[in-house]
Motif scaffolding. Structure first.
Motif, PDB file in Angstrom:
ATOM      1  N   LYS A  90       0.805  -1.226   0.000  1.00 37.04           N
ATOM      2  CA  LYS A  90       0.000   0.000   0.000  1.00 37.04           C
ATOM      3  C   LYS A  90       0.834   1.270   0.000  1.00 37.04           C
ATOM      4  O   LYS A  90       0.296   2.358   0.227  1.00 37.04           O
ATOM      5  CB  LYS A  90      -0.920   0.014   1.229  1.00 37.04           C
ATOM      6  N   HIS A  91       2.145   1.192  -0.270  1.00 36.19           N
ATOM      7  CA  HIS A  91       2.967   2.401  -0.139  1.00 36.19           C
ATOM      8  C   HIS A  91       2.542   3.493  -1.118  1.00 36.19           C
ATOM      9  O   HIS A  91       2.798   4.676  -0.882  1.00 36.19           O
ATOM     10  CB  HIS A  91       4.460   2.082  -0.297  1.00 36.19           C
ATOM     11  N   ASN A  92       1.869   3.129  -2.213  1.00 37.57           N
ATOM     12  CA  ASN A  92       1.383   4.140  -3.160  1.00 37.57           C
ATOM     13  C   ASN A  92      -0.068   4.538  -2.902  1.00 37.57           C
ATOM     14  O   ASN A  92      -0.646   5.269  -3.698  1.00 37.57           O
ATOM     15  CB  ASN A  92       1.530   3.624  -4.591  1.00 37.57           C
ATOM     16  N   GLY A  93      -0.646   4.046  -1.812  1.00 38.50           N
ATOM     17  CA  GLY A  93      -2.017   4.418  -1.484  1.00 38.50           C
ATOM     18  C   GLY A  93      -2.928   3.212  -1.383  1.00 38.50           C
ATOM     19  O   GLY A  93      -2.504   2.063  -1.572  1.00 38.50           O
ATOM     20  N   PRO A  94      -4.222   3.429  -1.076  1.00 40.38           N
ATOM     21  CA  PRO A  94      -5.175   2.318  -0.974  1.00 40.38           C
ATOM     22  C   PRO A  94      -5.227   1.497  -2.261  1.00 40.38           C
ATOM     23  O   PRO A  94      -5.056   2.036  -3.359  1.00 40.38           O
ATOM     24  CB  PRO A  94      -6.509   3.035  -0.724  1.00 40.38           C
ATOM     25  N   ALA A 114       5.690   4.214   5.234  1.00 40.84           N
ATOM     26  CA  ALA A 114       5.525   3.645   3.892  1.00 40.84           C
ATOM     27  C   ALA A 114       5.428   4.747   2.846  1.00 40.84           C
ATOM     28  O   ALA A 114       5.976   4.630   1.738  1.00 40.84           O
ATOM     29  CB  ALA A 114       4.282   2.757   3.847  1.00 40.84           C
ATOM     30  N   GLN A 115       4.739   5.821   3.178  1.00 39.26           N
ATOM     31  CA  GLN A 115       4.629   6.946   2.250  1.00 39.26           C
ATOM     32  C   GLN A 115       5.988   7.613   2.032  1.00 39.26           C
ATOM     33  O   GLN A 115       6.302   8.061   0.920  1.00 39.26           O
ATOM     34  CB  GLN A 115       3.611   7.960   2.777  1.00 39.26           C
ATOM     35  N   ALA A 116       6.798   7.665   3.077  1.00 45.33           N
ATOM     36  CA  ALA A 116       8.156   8.207   2.928  1.00 45.33           C
ATOM     37  C   ALA A 116       8.979   7.341   1.989  1.00 45.33           C
ATOM     38  O   ALA A 116       9.747   7.843   1.161  1.00 45.33           O
ATOM     39  CB  ALA A 116       8.833   8.307   4.294  1.00 45.33           C
ATOM     40  N   ALA A 117       8.830   6.012   2.099  1.00 42.79           N
ATOM     41  CA  ALA A 117       9.544   5.112   1.196  1.00 42.79           C
ATOM     42  C   ALA A 117       9.102   5.310  -0.250  1.00 42.79           C
ATOM     43  O   ALA A 117       9.922   5.278  -1.177  1.00 42.79           O
ATOM     44  CB  ALA A 117       9.318   3.659   1.627  1.00 42.79           C
ATOM     45  N   ALA A 118       7.807   5.516  -0.448  1.00 41.02           N
ATOM     46  CA  ALA A 118       7.280   5.688  -1.803  1.00 41.02           C
ATOM     47  C   ALA A 118       7.824   6.948  -2.456  1.00 41.02           C
ATOM     48  O   ALA A 118       8.243   6.934  -3.626  1.00 41.02           O
ATOM     49  CB  ALA A 118       5.754   5.722  -1.767  1.00 41.02           C
ATOM     50  N   ARG A 126       2.962  20.857   6.090  1.00 38.30           N
ATOM     51  CA  ARG A 126       1.724  21.616   5.841  1.00 38.30           C
ATOM     52  C   ARG A 126       0.507  20.687   5.867  1.00 38.30           C
ATOM     53  O   ARG A 126      -0.532  21.018   6.442  1.00 38.30           O
ATOM     54  CB  ARG A 126       1.811  22.334   4.500  1.00 38.30           C
ATOM     55  N   ARG A 127       0.627  19.527   5.237  1.00 31.23           N
ATOM     56  CA  ARG A 127      -0.509  18.610   5.167  1.00 31.23           C
ATOM     57  C   ARG A 127      -0.849  18.009   6.526  1.00 31.23           C
ATOM     58  O   ARG A 127      -2.028  17.856   6.875  1.00 31.23           O
ATOM     59  CB  ARG A 127      -0.237  17.508   4.146  1.00 31.23           C
ATOM     60  N   LEU A 128       0.172  17.649   7.283  1.00 31.25           N
ATOM     61  CA  LEU A 128      -0.085  17.101   8.613  1.00 31.25           C
ATOM     62  C   LEU A 128      -0.825  18.108   9.490  1.00 31.25           C
ATOM     63  O   LEU A 128      -1.750  17.742  10.231  1.00 31.25           O
ATOM     64  CB  LEU A 128       1.241  16.708   9.272  1.00 31.25           C
ATOM     65  N   GLU A 129      -0.424  19.360   9.397  1.00 30.06           N
ATOM     66  CA  GLU A 129      -1.073  20.407  10.191  1.00 30.06           C
ATOM     67  C   GLU A 129      -2.471  20.709   9.678  1.00 30.06           C
ATOM     68  O   GLU A 129      -3.441  20.774  10.450  1.00 30.06           O
ATOM     69  CB  GLU A 129      -0.212  21.674  10.165  1.00 30.06           C
ATOM     70  N   ALA A 130      -2.608  20.865   8.363  1.00 28.09           N
ATOM     71  CA  ALA A 130      -3.905  21.223   7.783  1.00 28.09           C
ATOM     72  C   ALA A 130      -4.943  20.128   8.012  1.00 28.09           C
ATOM     73  O   ALA A 130      -6.134  20.412   8.215  1.00 28.09           O
ATOM     74  CB  ALA A 130      -3.752  21.499   6.287  1.00 28.09           C
ATOM     75  N   ASP A 131      -4.515  18.863   7.974  1.00 31.61           N
ATOM     76  CA  ASP A 131      -5.448  17.751   8.105  1.00 31.61           C
ATOM     77  C   ASP A 131      -5.607  17.284   9.549  1.00 31.61           C
ATOM     78  O   ASP A 131      -6.334  16.324   9.817  1.00 31.61           O
ATOM     79  CB  ASP A 131      -4.994  16.571   7.242  1.00 31.61           C
ATOM     80  N   GLY A 132      -4.942  17.950  10.473  1.00 32.28           N
ATOM     81  CA  GLY A 132      -5.095  17.625  11.889  1.00 32.28           C
ATOM     82  C   GLY A 132      -4.657  16.219  12.239  1.00 32.28           C
ATOM     83  O   GLY A 132      -5.298  15.517  13.023  1.00 32.28           O
ATOM     84  N   ARG A 181      -6.121  11.969   1.810  1.00 33.09           N
ATOM     85  CA  ARG A 181      -5.098  12.110   0.763  1.00 33.09           C
ATOM     86  C   ARG A 181      -3.761  11.594   1.287  1.00 33.09           C
ATOM     87  O   ARG A 181      -3.584  11.378   2.489  1.00 33.09           O
ATOM     88  CB  ARG A 181      -4.955  13.576   0.356  1.00 33.09           C
ATOM     89  N   THR A 182      -2.836  11.398   0.350  1.00 32.32           N
ATOM     90  CA  THR A 182      -1.461  11.092   0.728  1.00 32.32           C
ATOM     91  C   THR A 182      -0.888  12.273   1.502  1.00 32.32           C
ATOM     92  O   THR A 182      -1.104  13.428   1.139  1.00 32.32           O
ATOM     93  CB  THR A 182      -0.615  10.843  -0.527  1.00 32.32           C
TER      94      THR A 182
END
Length: 391
Positions: free
Chosen positions: A157-161, A193-197, A270-276, A288-289
């Protein structure tokens, strides 16, 4: 327990465990143990002679799948450290991500997909999953490597669902795998996993530039008008006007990796903060990723990829290699389907014992595990009269 780990990081001590329970290691946490199992795997060693862009025997300086995987692992670990994630898990998934690639890179994958079209198809991501969960035979008590839940999840799943892909024939192995061990295929994987992707994207964009210049497919001057790399080259030449082209190339690639890493860190923050995002569950149920490039960087990378596609991936020299590779795999596949007894016993037995679909999968698994060099040598032995008596 590491005190400065982010609340949305994975913790090995909180792992969901392994499909086959095992005693805890005295010397390694769960994710480090997974990494070691991957490094010792036969499939990992074979990456040393599997194509990235150039066939492995074409030169010692070009990247292979192994050197690519090591570069991805280094970048993934750096990203994970900066984001306060688990560096072992990010590195482990990065090291594993290409284990299912066949010989000859994407040309080999395309040919195996064509050969297997009537029997479930072929996908290198699914093949990686099959390698770590079934095909590696190193332990008497289970098939595969029996990796932790978080590592297996990250591999597929490293590229998403991926739940939307389960109806594809080539993904049947995922749909059928351990129904009681829910990998949550409709959710995102961990930030590790997202960092690896995204480390994969950073690595190949940079080393393809490096390898393309070394191979003489294009020059540094050809890159001056390409966004991202052009401004970096200008900066290197301004700072170091006396250095030669080789050192200019190396310095430019090093700086470009840094620029891309910094962009990912800023956009991810930015995404981590914006998405809480406050927990691993927030990561998996996000919309989202989260570890991503900025829109501006994505636009620049799109132009760079277009340049590489036109000047490198479809260069006539590369096309010739792709053509040869596809013929080699196609001819071997056809022969092995008709005469499975010509394969080594560990592959010929399952090919002969099953129906046509099982035979095709055994043939495909045998070919997919080959290195470039082994595939070339096997083809010669099978089709060259001069070598037919020297088996």
């Amino acid at each position: 327990m590491i005190q400065d780990r982010a609340p949305y990081a994975e913790y090995p001590e909180h792992s969901r465990g392994r499909l086959s329970p095992e005693p805890i290691s005295r010397t390694r946490n769960a994710f480090a143990r997974d990494r070691d199992r991957i490094i010792h795997a036969t499939a990992f060693r074979r990456l040393k002679e599997k194509t990235q862009v150039f066939v492995a025997h074409e030169g010692d300086h070009y990247r292979t799948r192994l050197t690519h995987s090591l570069e991805v692992a280094q970048i993934a670990r750096s990203l994970a450290h900066a984001l306060r994630l688990d560096t072992d898990l990010a590195e482990t998934i990065a090291l594993a991500h290409d284990l299912g690639h066949p010989p000859f890179g994407h040309a080999g994958e395309d040919e195996l997909q064509a050969c297997m079209s009537a029997w479930g198809g072929f996908d290198h991501n699914v093949q990686t999953f099959r390698v770590v969960t079934k095909l590696e035979e190193r332990y008497p008590q289970f098939d595969g490597l029996n990796l932790s839940w978080e590592t297996v999840e990250g591999v597929i799943k490293h590229n998403g669902p991926v739940s939307h892909r389960l109806d594809e024939p080539s993904w049947k192995a995922i749909a059928d795998y351990a129904p009681g061990w829910d990998l949550r295929l409709d959710s995102f994987a961990s930030l590790e996993a997202q960092a690896a992707a995204i480390a994969d994207d950073i690595a190949y964009n940079n080393h393809d530039v490096d390898d393309g210049v070394q191979a003489g497919l294009f020059t540094l001057n050809d890159l001056m008008d390409v966004p991202l790399i052009g401004p970096v080259l200008q900066g290197v030449r301004a700072d170091w006007p006396e250095i030669d082209e080789r050192m200019t190339r190396i310095e430019a690639v090093r700086r470009m990796i840094g620029v891309m890493v910094e962009d990912v860190l800023a956009e991810t923050g930015r995404r981590l903060e914006a998405d809480g995002i406050r927990s691993t569950e927030d990561v998996r149920t996000a919309s989202r990723t989260l570890v991503a490039f900025s829109p501006a960087m994505l636009a620049d990378l799109g132009v760079l990829r277009k340049f590489l596609f036109e000047r490198m991936y479809r260069h006539y020299r590369v096309n010739r290699t792709r053509s040869q590779a596809r013929r080699i795999l196609s001819e071997m596949f056809t022969l092995f389907m008709a005469e499975p007894e010509t394969m080594p016993p560990e592959w010929s037995k399952p090919a002969r014992d099953g129906d046509e679909t099982k035979r095709a999968r055994a043939v495909c698994d045998y070919i997919a595990g080959m290195t470039d060099r082994y595939a070339i040598e096997e083809h010669k032995k099978l089709f060259s009269l001069d070598l037919a008596l020297d088996l």
